[in-house]
Design a protein around this motif. Structure first.
Motif, PDB file in Angstrom:
ATOM      1  N   ALA A 168       0.835  -1.204   0.000  1.00 15.63           N
ATOM      2  CA  ALA A 168       0.000   0.000   0.000  1.00 15.63           C
ATOM      3  C   ALA A 168       0.866   1.248   0.000  1.00 15.63           C
ATOM      4  CB  ALA A 168      -0.938  -0.004   1.200  1.00 15.63           C
ATOM      5  N   SER A 169       1.930   1.230   0.772  1.00 16.50           N
ATOM      6  CA  SER A 169       2.833   2.371   0.835  1.00 16.50           C
ATOM      7  C   SER A 169       3.534   2.582  -0.503  1.00 16.50           C
ATOM      8  CB  SER A 169       3.872   2.146   1.936  1.00 16.50           C
ATOM      9  OG  SER A 169       4.833   3.172   1.917  1.00 16.50           O
ATOM     10  N   GLN A 170       3.994   1.500  -1.125  1.00 17.17           N
ATOM     11  CA  GLN A 170       4.657   1.603  -2.417  1.00 17.17           C
ATOM     12  C   GLN A 170       3.691   2.097  -3.483  1.00 17.17           C
ATOM     13  OE1 GLN A 170       6.159  -2.385  -2.771  1.00 17.17           O
ATOM     14  NE2 GLN A 170       8.133  -1.853  -1.876  1.00 17.17           N
ATOM     15  N   SER A 171       2.452   1.637  -3.416  1.00 16.67           N
ATOM     16  CA  SER A 171       1.446   2.063  -4.377  1.00 16.67           C
ATOM     17  C   SER A 171       1.210   3.568  -4.255  1.00 16.67           C
ATOM     18  CB  SER A 171       0.153   1.297  -4.148  1.00 16.67           C
ATOM     19  OG  SER A 171      -0.848   1.758  -5.019  1.00 16.67           O
ATOM     20  N   LEU A 172       1.137   4.060  -3.035  1.00 13.22           N
ATOM     21  CA  LEU A 172       0.945   5.487  -2.818  1.00 13.22           C
ATOM     22  C   LEU A 172       2.135   6.272  -3.350  1.00 13.22           C
ATOM     23  CD1 LEU A 172      -0.554   7.905  -1.642  1.00 13.22           C
ATOM     24  CD2 LEU A 172       0.536   7.402   0.566  1.00 13.22           C
ATOM     25  N   GLN A 173       3.341   5.789  -3.083  1.00 16.36           N
ATOM     26  CA  GLN A 173       4.539   6.461  -3.573  1.00 16.36           C
ATOM     27  C   GLN A 173       4.562   6.487  -5.096  1.00 16.36           C
ATOM     28  OE1 GLN A 173       7.793   4.403  -1.693  1.00 16.36           O
ATOM     29  NE2 GLN A 173       7.449   5.374   0.273  1.00 16.36           N
ATOM     30  N   GLU A 174       4.153   5.398  -5.714  1.00 15.53           N
ATOM     31  CA  GLU A 174       4.116   5.351  -7.177  1.00 15.53           C
ATOM     32  C   GLU A 174       3.102   6.349  -7.736  1.00 15.53           C
ATOM     33  OE1 GLU A 174       3.364   1.277  -8.155  1.00 15.53           O
ATOM     34  OE2 GLU A 174       5.310   0.620  -7.400  1.00 15.53           O
ATOM     35  N   ARG A 175       1.948   6.461  -7.097  1.00 11.84           N
ATOM     36  CA  ARG A 175       0.930   7.418  -7.554  1.00 11.84           C
ATOM     37  C   ARG A 175       1.416   8.850  -7.391  1.00 11.84           C
ATOM     38  NH1 ARG A 175      -2.791   4.077  -4.527  1.00 11.84           N
ATOM     39  NH2 ARG A 175      -2.996   5.797  -3.059  1.00 11.84           N
ATOM     40  N   ILE A 176       2.101   9.122  -6.288  1.00 13.55           N
ATOM     41  CA  ILE A 176       2.648  10.465  -6.062  1.00 13.55           C
ATOM     42  C   ILE A 176       3.701  10.779  -7.116  1.00 13.55           C
ATOM     43  CG2 ILE A 176       4.066  11.854  -4.494  1.00 13.55           C
ATOM     44  CD1 ILE A 176       2.573  10.418  -2.174  1.00 13.55           C
ATOM     45  N   TRP A 177       4.592   9.835  -7.387  1.00  9.57           N
ATOM     46  CA  TRP A 177       5.634  10.039  -8.386  1.00  9.57           C
ATOM     47  C   TRP A 177       5.016  10.264  -9.769  1.00  9.57           C
ATOM     48  CZ3 TRP A 177      10.231  11.771  -8.716  1.00  9.57           C
ATOM     49  CH2 TRP A 177      11.010  11.548  -9.841  1.00  9.57           C
TER      50      TRP A 177
END
Length: 62
Positions: A33-42
């Motif tokens: 979930a954290s990686q997914s959020l980081q990917e969306r932010i990027w």
């Protein structure tokens, strides 16, 4: 009753020997979930940078 409450209630019925595996699963889901959020932010940043590219070019040319 919330989903979290139901999970906690179900965990009370799980044998102690199974809890480390469940903990590993929960941590893995949290990381995903954290990686997914980081990917969306990027991705949002890259889109924003692309949208502003023309503005930066105009400023550089002036």
């Amino acid at each position: 009753m919330t989903t979290k409450d139901l999970i906690i209630q179900a965990l009370d019925e799980v044998p102690e020997s199974a809890l480390p595996e469940i903990l590993d699963y929960v941590r893995e889901q949290k990381l995903k979930a954290s990686q997914s959020l980081q990917e969306r932010i990027w991705q949002a940043y890259l889109e924003s940078e692309h949208d502003r590219d023309e503005v930066y070019r105009r400023l550089a040319d002036s």
